[in-house]
Motif scaffolding. Structure first.
Motif, mmCIF file in Angstrom:
data_model
loop_
_atom_site.group_PDB
_atom_site.id
_atom_site.type_symbol
_atom_site.label_atom_id
_atom_site.label_comp_id
_atom_site.label_asym_id
_atom_site.label_seq_id
_atom_site.Cartn_x
_atom_site.Cartn_y
_atom_site.Cartn_z
ATOM 1 N N ARG A 239 -12.686 -4.405 6.531
ATOM 2 C CA ARG A 239 -12.750 -2.917 5.487
ATOM 3 C C ARG A 239 -14.290 -2.419 6.098
ATOM 4 N N ALA A 240 -15.418 -1.085 5.114
ATOM 5 C CA ALA A 240 -15.841 -0.987 5.470
ATOM 6 C C ALA A 240 -16.193 -0.059 4.206
ATOM 7 N N LEU A 254 -18.149 3.586 13.396
ATOM 8 C CA LEU A 254 -16.971 3.243 12.183
ATOM 9 C C LEU A 254 -16.141 3.525 14.321
ATOM 10 N N SER A 257 -15.773 0.232 16.288
ATOM 11 C CA SER A 257 -14.852 -1.377 15.015
ATOM 12 C C SER A 257 -13.615 -0.835 14.703
ATOM 13 N N LEU A 269 -11.208 -2.397 12.223
ATOM 14 C CA LEU A 269 -11.504 -2.143 10.676
ATOM 15 C C LEU A 269 -10.304 -1.303 10.781
ATOM 16 N N VAL A 272 -11.780 2.427 5.567
ATOM 17 C CA VAL A 272 -12.713 2.528 5.001
ATOM 18 C C VAL A 272 -12.978 2.890 3.747
ATOM 19 N N ASN A 394 -17.787 -4.337 6.395
ATOM 20 C CA ASN A 394 -18.776 -3.887 6.627
ATOM 21 C C ASN A 394 -19.812 -3.379 5.614
ATOM 22 N N PRO A 422 -18.083 -5.596 13.128
ATOM 23 C CA PRO A 422 -17.530 -6.984 13.261
ATOM 24 C C PRO A 422 -17.403 -8.128 13.563
#
Length: 450
Positions: A239-240, A254, A257, A269, A272, A394, A422
């Motif tokens: 996750r971010a 992003l 990722s 990812l 978010v 992240n 990541p």
């Protein structure tokens, strides 16, 4: 059509139980012999009889790394391996070629990894710590999402284990080639067994081993989550936290990722959480991900994977269900369908971005085997809860309190601060805990002074 059979201690063990591995176009690719439980038991017995716990010479692994990446092994060139693996898994050829070199590097770095993972052994002139394998036999039950995790069963070999490998159903090619490289480099044959087999046999092999690792989806790994002898590698749910203004540079970060290697890594990812406007963020990310080129997997610029008709139908049903609960920001950019029919029996899933209305929505953390991201709202009052569990978190934030909470949370396995990808690792950096310590026991050794 390639014929693949189990082998134990360097000897082929043809099986009467067979399955045809179809490629992503539905065409036969390999005739695979499947080891039944009795054959698996015999293989474990054979490994255990000769298991001595002695590590092979380091040069074996350096040579194997080079052979794996470049050599012709069992009549198969590196190009032929890439071609077969692409057809079996649907991964882009660039992903598989990169995995060849990345895995070679990871194997070459095993001495550095072991040294970095472990504290100093010499405590005083008379007191030292000796580390030895925690058992004699190791089992690896693998998946087919990416070749790189196969380096995880080379590490037990490096430390002296004898290893049984059950490959994923779509990719027997990577462990077969890796085993051939190790044996050609001088690995004692009695240290290795390659056992394509049904899922139930994989469970048997894990129970029969002293240590093991399993890769797979939530259902595959859940049985083993609380087993101290088995390391589990399931959905990463990386996750971010986006708690700063969204810039073009962060959008690029992003996007990479989420989409690198076609979104097939456990570190890609998948969620978010943001203090910004959720739908604006989701729309911007969807537009940027929609630029990822739609290309046949053999093209040098290809990124996205392809899937067969059965997997495509399953993905379409799953996305339809999610779209009833979330706002779909990607499909309007694609027209009727996020799945591109390539006209040869295979389909290419384009990246999908959906938005949730709350941080604790059950879809946050959903992980699919292509670029798929759920964007959800977050505020400092939500704290760490929406950010866990996460293989990689992240942090795109200046909030020192949330960083401190993440460092203390046991369900957050790795933290990247700022625009760091990541999967960024160096020897000694834990991926999901300290794997070397999982493999070895520490023993005190005291000798007389003088």
């Amino acid at each position: 059509m390639l014929t693949i059979d189990p082998f134990v201690a360097g000897e082929s063990r043809p099986s009467a139980d067979r399955g045809v591995l179809a490629d992503v176009h539905g065409e036969p690719l390999a005739d695979v012999g499947l080891a039944p439980r009795l054959a698996a038991q015999a293989a474990v017995n054979r490994l255990r009889r000769s298991a001595d716990g002695l590590p092979p010479e380091p040069e074996v692994f350096r040579t194997a790394a080079r052979l794996f990446a470049t050599a012709e092994l069992d009549g198969e060139s590196a190009d032929a391996y890439v071609h077969r693996t692409v057809r079996g898994t649907g991964l882009a050829s660039t992903t598989v070629r990169r995995a060849l070199t990345d895995m070679a590097t990871e194997i070459e770095e095993l001495p550095a990894t072991a040294a970095a993972d472990l504290p100093a052994a010499q405590l005083r002139p008379t007191h030292r710590v000796h580390r030895a394998p925690s058992g004699r036999v190791f089992t690896a039950v693998m998946a087919s999402n990416h070749p790189l995790p196969h380096a995880s069963w080379v590490q037990p070999l490096y430390h002296g284990y004898s290893v049984a490998v059950r490959p994923g159903s779509r990719d027997p090619f990577t462990p077969r080639r890796l085993a051939a490289a190790l044996l050609s480099a001088g690995l004692p044959p009695e240290k290795l067994a390659f056992l394509p087999s049904p899922h139930a046999v994989g469970s048997f092999l894990l129970n029969a081993a002293d240590r093991g690792i399993i890769y797979g989806n939530e259902q595959a790994v859940s049985t083993w989550t609380d087993h101290a002898r088995v390391a589990t590698r399931g959905p990463g749910r990386s996750r971010a936290l986006l708690d700063v203004p969204l810039t073009d540079a962060l959008l690029d970060h992003l996007t990479t990722s989420a989409a690198f290697d076609g979104g097939t890594r456990c570190t890609n990812l998948s969620a978010v959480l943001t203090s910004n406007a959720v739908h604006d963020t989701a729309a911007a990310l969807a537009e940027r991900l929609a630029r990822v080129p739609v290309l046949p997997v053999a093209e040098p610029e290809s990124v996205l994977l392809v899937v067969g008709r059965e997997r495509a139908d399953a993905l379409r049903r799953q996305m339809a269900k999610l779209a009833t609960e979330l706002t779909d920001h990607s499909s309007p950019l694609y027209g009727d369908d996020f799945l591109v029919d390539l006209g040869d029996g295979s389909f290419l899933p384009r990246p999908m971005v959906l938005a949730a209305d709350r941080a604790d929505h059950p879809a946050v953390g959903t992980e699919l085997a292509f670029p798929f991201v759920v964007v959800a709202p977050w505020s400092p009052a939500d704290g760490i809860a929406p950010l866990r569990p996460s293989l990689v978190l992240n942090l795109l934030t200046d909030n020192a309190a949330i960083t401190g909470q993440a460092l203390l949370d046991p369900s957050v396995r790795k933290i990247t601060d700022g625009a760091v990808l990541p999967w960024d690792l160096v020897p000694g950096m834990p991926h999901d805990g300290n794997y070397t310590e999982f493999l070895l026991d520490a023993k005190g050794v005291v000798t007389p002074a003088g």
